[in-house]
Design an enzyme around this catalytic site. Structure first.
Site, PDB file in Angstrom:
ATOM      1  CG  ASN A 134      -1.853  -6.678  -3.929  1.00 38.32           C
ATOM      2  OD1 ASN A 134      -0.839  -7.025  -4.507  1.00 38.32           O
ATOM      3  ND2 ASN A 134      -1.868  -5.708  -3.038  1.00 38.32           N
TER       4      ASN A 134
ATOM      5  NE  ARG B 178      -9.847  -1.844   4.281  1.00 36.90           N
ATOM      6  CZ  ARG B 178     -10.434  -3.014   4.516  1.00 36.90           C
ATOM      7  NH1 ARG B 178      -9.707  -4.081   4.667  1.00 36.90           N
ATOM      8  NH2 ARG B 178     -11.738  -3.101   4.607  1.00 36.90           N
TER       9      ARG B 178
ATOM     10  N   GLY C 110       1.599 -12.677   0.825  1.00 36.72           N
ATOM     11  CA  GLY C 110       1.456 -11.295   0.348  1.00 36.72           C
ATOM     12  C   GLY C 110       0.101 -10.724   0.735  1.00 36.72           C
ATOM     13  CG  ASN C 111      -0.441  -8.687   4.201  1.00 32.05           C
ATOM     14  OD1 ASN C 111      -1.158  -9.612   4.534  1.00 32.05           O
ATOM     15  ND2 ASN C 111       0.591  -8.271   4.910  1.00 32.05           N
TER      16      ASN C 111
ATOM     17  NE  ARG D  94      -3.967   1.684   2.449  1.00 35.73           N
ATOM     18  CZ  ARG D  94      -5.018   1.546   3.248  1.00 35.73           C
ATOM     19  NH1 ARG D  94      -5.168   0.466   3.976  1.00 35.73           N
ATOM     20  NH2 ARG D  94      -5.909   2.498   3.324  1.00 35.73           N
TER      21      ARG D  94
ATOM     22  CG  ASP E  96      -0.591 -12.549  12.700  1.00 33.61           C
ATOM     23  OD1 ASP E  96       0.020 -11.477  12.718  1.00 33.61           O
ATOM     24  OD2 ASP E  96      -1.079 -13.039  11.659  1.00 33.61           O
TER      25      ASP E  96
ATOM     26  CD  GLN F 154       1.118 -14.328  -8.071  1.00 29.52           C
ATOM     27  OE1 GLN F 154       0.796 -14.711  -6.949  1.00 29.52           O
ATOM     28  NE2 GLN F 154       2.103 -13.482  -8.268  1.00 29.52           N
TER      29      GLN F 154
ATOM     30  CG  HIS G  57      -2.014 -11.212   8.343  1.00 28.81           C
ATOM     31  ND1 HIS G  57      -1.248 -11.321   9.474  1.00 28.81           N
ATOM     32  CD2 HIS G  57      -1.315 -10.413   7.508  1.00 28.81           C
ATOM     33  CE1 HIS G  57      -0.144 -10.618   9.323  1.00 28.81           C
ATOM     34  NE2 HIS G  57      -0.161 -10.049   8.132  1.00 28.81           N
TER      35      HIS G  57
HETATM   36  P1  NAX Z   1       9.225  -6.682  -0.500  1.00 29.98           P
HETATM   37  O1  NAX Z   1       8.632  -5.443  -1.092  1.00 29.98           O
HETATM   38  O2  NAX Z   1      10.582  -6.634   0.112  1.00 29.98           O
HETATM   39  O3  NAX Z   1       9.277  -7.815  -1.615  1.00 29.98           O
HETATM   40  C1  NAX Z   1       8.225  -8.097  -2.424  1.00 29.98           C
HETATM   41  C2  NAX Z   1       8.784  -8.664  -3.695  1.00 29.98           C
HETATM   42  O4  NAX Z   1       7.698  -9.109  -4.483  1.00 29.98           O
HETATM   43  C3  NAX Z   1       9.549  -7.648  -4.537  1.00 29.98           C
HETATM   44  O5  NAX Z   1      10.824  -8.177  -4.857  1.00 29.98           O
HETATM   45  C4  NAX Z   1       8.667  -7.443  -5.771  1.00 29.98           C
HETATM   46  O6  NAX Z   1       9.434  -7.212  -6.935  1.00 29.98           O
HETATM   47  C5  NAX Z   1       7.943  -8.780  -5.816  1.00 29.98           C
HETATM   48  N1  NAX Z   1       6.656  -8.758  -6.505  1.00 29.98           N
HETATM   49  C6  NAX Z   1       5.712  -7.791  -6.509  1.00 29.98           C
HETATM   50  N2  NAX Z   1       4.675  -8.152  -7.271  1.00 29.98           N
HETATM   51  C7  NAX Z   1       4.954  -9.372  -7.740  1.00 29.98           C
HETATM   52  C8  NAX Z   1       4.284 -10.257  -8.609  1.00 29.98           C
HETATM   53  N3  NAX Z   1       3.125  -9.926  -9.155  1.00 29.98           N
HETATM   54  N4  NAX Z   1       4.853 -11.452  -8.900  1.00 29.98           N
HETATM   55  C9  NAX Z   1       6.058 -11.777  -8.383  1.00 29.98           C
HETATM   56  N5  NAX Z   1       6.756 -10.959  -7.560  1.00 29.98           N
HETATM   57  C10 NAX Z   1       6.206  -9.778  -7.249  1.00 29.98           C
HETATM   58  O7  NAX Z   1       8.138  -7.242   0.529  1.00 29.98           O
HETATM   59  P2  NAX Z   1       8.343  -8.314   1.680  1.00 29.98           P
HETATM   60  O8  NAX Z   1       8.823  -7.638   2.899  1.00 29.98           O
HETATM   61  O9  NAX Z   1       9.107  -9.460   1.155  1.00 29.98           O
HETATM   62  O10 NAX Z   1       6.813  -8.723   1.943  1.00 29.98           O
HETATM   63  C11 NAX Z   1       6.071  -9.448   0.991  1.00 29.98           C
HETATM   64  C12 NAX Z   1       4.608  -9.486   1.376  1.00 29.98           C
HETATM   65  O11 NAX Z   1       4.430 -10.152   2.611  1.00 29.98           O
HETATM   66  C13 NAX Z   1       3.957  -8.114   1.556  1.00 29.98           C
HETATM   67  O12 NAX Z   1       2.705  -8.114   0.924  1.00 29.98           O
HETATM   68  C14 NAX Z   1       3.762  -8.025   3.055  1.00 29.98           C
HETATM   69  O13 NAX Z   1       2.704  -7.171   3.414  1.00 29.98           O
HETATM   70  C15 NAX Z   1       3.463  -9.459   3.387  1.00 29.98           C
HETATM   71  N6  NAX Z   1       3.611  -9.869   4.792  1.00 29.98           N
HETATM   72  C16 NAX Z   1       2.733 -10.792   5.253  1.00 29.98           C
HETATM   73  C17 NAX Z   1       2.815 -11.294   6.517  1.00 29.98           C
HETATM   74  C18 NAX Z   1       1.863 -12.315   7.001  1.00 29.98           C
HETATM   75  O14 NAX Z   1       1.962 -12.689   8.169  1.00 29.98           O
HETATM   76  N7  NAX Z   1       0.920 -12.814   6.216  1.00 29.98           N
HETATM   77  C19 NAX Z   1       3.846 -10.804   7.474  1.00 29.98           C
HETATM   78  C20 NAX Z   1       4.996 -10.155   6.807  1.00 29.98           C
HETATM   79  C21 NAX Z   1       4.663  -9.309   5.616  1.00 29.98           C
HETATM   80  O15 NAX Z   1       4.225  -8.062   6.068  1.00 29.98           O
END
Ligand code: NAX
Length: 332
Positions: free
Chosen positions: A107, A100, A132-133, A94, A161, A114, A189
């Site tokens: 996404n 939102r 991914g969120n 975001r 969590d 996917q 989440h």
């Molecule tokens: P980053 O921004 O470091 O990495 C994300 C990566 O995904 C980047 O390298 C980007 O190029 C790639 N990407 C984006 N769109 C894509 C697509 N369509 N196909 C393939 N790759 C793509 O984020 P990061 O810290 O690694 O977090 C990833 C996700 O995890 C975020 O959405 C984040 O909010 C979510 N999380 C979820 C958690 C959970 O408990 N469910 C906790 C941790 C995290 O916050």
């Protein structure tokens, strides 16, 4: 001893923060075991491919004996080809000024693509874990877009969590984290999630008999768990990565291992258990049986306070589904 076939793991967002912490743990055997070979299908969007090359060079430089193949790609049909597991980590964060609903729509499109690619290219037995969120709704969208893959093979992650909640309770009670068990995080989440302290155990005693400060449990513990991600960003200047990767390893391992003792928090498709709306991907207490099938643990007694909190979090999921499905033209 006959050699095992490799487990093929597709990881999206492989060059991101979580990817960087996660890949080395899969490759070293921490996810599937020390004698299980793996093949890694690393998926990035075009702008991430250069960084992915660097990550792959580092994987090569570890000389992990279990790694049989590494595929680097931005083509989803290549990335999900023959996958046994799809770990969907990448998503668009975001940004300032983004509503939102915008985030759900942006996404949502990614997870439609996917889901379709998994449907058409992965093994029918492929299991999908969305990180991914907004992970619950992204998972639901991927599931809807993959009609050939059974709904029971789609999961979203609330294990981080759960782990956070256990660590908070352990600290408050002055015990080791391993002494805290049966802690289910319910719902979305998001900050509305409910870590159910009523059913949690500390050294087998009811957590509420050990921590008798009801106000702390309701007004400090619950919001601390819900907002822990934001607190990490504030402290570290970057979002949780190693702990998130650790939770991915925990989730996959525990979905493959018969559950001993209680249960684990995983977001799965609701069939109306505990009065939850059917057809949303929501976090519930999950047990895995001896042949590797999971089910929602039955008979967990919920207090009125817990029921109210869980209902509010699930209402948020129903609303997310409505907003996203409308934009994507999906039907419930
Ligand atoms: P980053 O921004 O470091 O990495 C994300 C990566 O995904 C980047 O390298 C980007 O190029 C790639 N990407 C984006 N769109 C894509 C697509 N369509 N196909 C393939 N790759 C793509 O984020 P990061 O810290 O690694 O977090 C990833 C996700 O995890 C975020 O959405 C984040 O909010 C979510 N999380 C979820 C958690 C959970 O408990 N469910 C906790 C941790 C995290 O916050």
């Amino acid at each position: 001893m006959t050699k095992k076939d490799p487990i093929r793991v597709a990881v999206t967002g492989a060059a991101g923060n979580i990817g960087y912490a996660l890949l080395f743990r899969i490759a070293s055997g921490q996810m599937f075991g020390p004698d299980q070979p793996v093949a890694l299908n690393l998926i990035e969007i075009e702008p991430g491919m250069a960084a992915l090359k660097g990550v792959t060079m580092e994987l090569d430089d570890c000389a992990f004996p279990l790694v049989e193949e590494i595929v680097q790609t931005s083509d989803l049909s290549v990335g999900f080809k023959d996958a046994d597991w799809a770990l969907l980590v990448g998503s668009v964060p975001r940004k300032a000024g983004m509503e939102r609903a915008d985030l759900l729509g942006i996404n949502g499109k990614i997870f439609v693509g996917q889901g379709k690619a998994i449907n058409d290219n992965a093994k029918k037995s492929c299991r999908v874990l969305v990180v991914g969120n907004p992970c619950n709704t992204n998972c639901l969208i991927a599931m809807k877009s993959a009609p050939n893959i059974p709904n029971e093979q789609f999961f979203a992650m609330t294990r981080l969590d759960e782990n956070r909640a256990k660590s908070q309770l352990a600290e408050k009670a002055g015990v080791k984290v391993k002494d805290v068990s049966e802690l289910c995080v319910w719902g979305n989440h998001s900050p509305t999630m409910f870590p159910d302290f009523y059913n949690a155990r500390i050294n087998r005693q009811k957590a509420t008999d050990v921590i008798t400060d009801d106000a702390w449990l309701k007004d400090t513990f619950v919001p601390t768990v819900g907002k822990r991600g934001a607190a990490i960003i504030k402290a570290r200047g970057a979002s949780s990565a190693a702990s998130a990767a650790n939770a991915v390893v925990d989730t996959v391992k525990d979905l493959l291992t018969p559950t001993r003792g209680g249960f684990h928090s995983v977001c799965v498709i609701s069939k109306g258990e505990y009065g939850v709306q059917e057809g949303i991907i929501t976090s519930m207490p999950i047990r895995v049986d001896g042949i590797g099938n999971w089910r929602v643990m039955e008979g967990v007694k919920l207090t009125d306070y817990a029921k109210e909190k869980i209902a509010a979090s699930n209402a948020e999921l129903v609303e997310e589904r409505e907003v996203a499905f409308k934009q994507l033209g999906l039907s419930i």
